[in-house]
Enzyme design. Structure first.
Site, PDB file in Angstrom:
ATOM      1  N   LYS A   1      -1.058   3.231   0.801  1.00  0.00           N
ATOM      2  CA  LYS A   1      -0.012   3.742   1.412  1.00  0.00           C
ATOM      3  C   LYS A   1      -0.614   5.192   1.833  1.00  0.00           C
ATOM      4  O   LYS A   1      -1.357   5.851   1.166  1.00  0.00           O
ATOM      5  CB  LYS A   1       1.281   4.269   0.745  1.00  0.00           C
ATOM      6  CG  LYS A   1       2.065   2.973   0.434  1.00  0.00           C
ATOM      7  CD  LYS A   1       3.458   3.170  -0.408  1.00  0.00           C
ATOM      8  CE  LYS A   1       4.264   2.131  -0.571  1.00  0.00           C
ATOM      9  NZ  LYS A   1       3.489   1.076  -1.520  1.00  0.00           N
TER      10      LYS A   1
ATOM     11  N   GLU B   1       7.318  -9.314  -2.401  1.00  0.00           N
ATOM     12  CA  GLU B   1       7.827  -8.244  -3.212  1.00  0.00           C
ATOM     13  C   GLU B   1       9.343  -8.094  -2.993  1.00  0.00           C
ATOM     14  O   GLU B   1       9.457  -8.284  -1.659  1.00  0.00           O
ATOM     15  CB  GLU B   1       7.053  -6.966  -3.332  1.00  0.00           C
ATOM     16  CG  GLU B   1       6.839  -6.281  -1.921  1.00  0.00           C
ATOM     17  CD  GLU B   1       6.565  -4.980  -2.209  1.00  0.00           C
ATOM     18  OE1 GLU B   1       7.449  -4.083  -2.929  1.00  0.00           O
ATOM     19  OE2 GLU B   1       5.583  -4.511  -1.813  1.00  0.00           O
TER      20      GLU B   1
END
Length: 311
Positions: free
Chosen positions: A164, A30
């Site tokens: 996360k 990404e």
């Protein structure tokens, strides 16, 4: 090969196109990790290091982003530099690809958008840092990352170090189950906690080799399943942060976000920046370390998937 015809809106580099045509291993990366996730100059250094590592391991890197409104699979070094150095670069999830095309903007692609573009051109494996997921308080705010719904409909192997650390991990895992997204711990029975090895939650499945992951993915494709295979790859033990210390900093970060009324897509970069500053760069060091680890495993999985395809 999907997504590479002259009529496709996706631009694919010659290197990536040739590798896919020959069933050679390709690893997608990404771009938001270096457009919005890491500070300068660590962002571009990390992006370039990842591509070097991938090539050294005999795999073709396919860093994905949007350049002048054009979704691009296989960014050039100059394009990586361009996206890394401009404050005008926006963050593009799947829904934003059409608006960046219209405005001809540069954009870093999120996990959701990167997975979509990688799959559209035939890339099977994607390495990232940490996943998006369910935010704390989502029962009233409905704040969930588009990563979840996108991965439910994008058959690709995604290597990450868990969701996360700022997210509601338990709720995120529940959403993965709801969307029938398989979660596999690599060499572990615990779901990784991003900056730490253990999030405090178990994983329902385990794989102890890249070949095992590749066979799971191959079987998923043979069944025609639409979801990604999520591989939770824990940060190496000697690289992780102190879990108790991290918990305290995350609480402070959320309090600061509430005080500043930061919401939606701005929340994650705000929180991660707060954690980085509060830990004196310790979280940045851990973030880069876990990303390197995921890139290394992604290469191994890409080679195993390629071997099955060629066979």
């Amino acid at each position: 090969m999907p997504g590479t015809t002259a009529s496709s809106p996706i631009r694919v580099s010659d290197e990536v196109r040739a590798a896919l045509a020959e069933d050679l291993p390709v690893l997608a990366l990404e771009s938001t990790i270096f457009t919005h996730g890491l500070p300068r100059p660590a962002n571009v250094e990390t992006a370039r290091e990842a591509e070097r590592t991938i090539r050294e391991k005999g795999v073709v890197p396919a860093t994905i982003g949007v350049v002048g409104g054009v979704p691009t699979v296989g960014l050039s070094d100059a394009e990586i530099e361009r996206l890394s150095s401009s404050d005008a670069v926006v963050k593009a999830s799947v829904r934003d690809l059409i608006t960046t095309a219209e405005s001809k903007q540069d954009a870093g692609t999120t996990i959701a958008a990167t997975a979509l573009l990688a799959h559209r051109v035939g890339i099977a494996v994607f390495s990232t840092g940490g996943l998006g997921g369910v935010h704390h308080g989502a029962s009233t705010t409905f704040d969930e990352s588009a990563d979840i719904t996108s991965l439910a409909t994008t058959p690709i192997v995604l290597v990450s170090s868990g969701a996360k650390a700022i997210l509601d991990i338990g709720a995120t895992l529940e959403r993965f189950e709801t969307y029938s997204i398989p979660v596999v711990g690599y060499g572990t029975d615990r779901y990784p906690g991003f900056f730490v090895q253990d999030s405090g939650f178990p994983v329902p499945n385990r794989a102890d080799s890249p070949e095992a992951i590749a066979h799971m993915f191959d079987f998923s494709r043979s069944l025609g399943l639409s979801s990604a295979v999520l591989v939770g790859n824990p940060i190496p033990e000697h690289e992780q942060m102190d879990p108790a210390y991290l918990d305290g900093v995350i609480e402070q970060a959320w309090a600061a976000a509430e005080a500043a009324q930061v919401r939606g897509q701005d929340a994650t970069p705000f929180l991660l920046d707060f954690i980085q500053r509060s830990t004196g760069g310790e979280s940045l060091r851990a973030n880069i370390a876990l990303y390197r680890n995921n890139v290394a495993l992604g290469c191994e999985v890409a080679r195993a998937v390629s071997s099955i395809s060629r066979a």
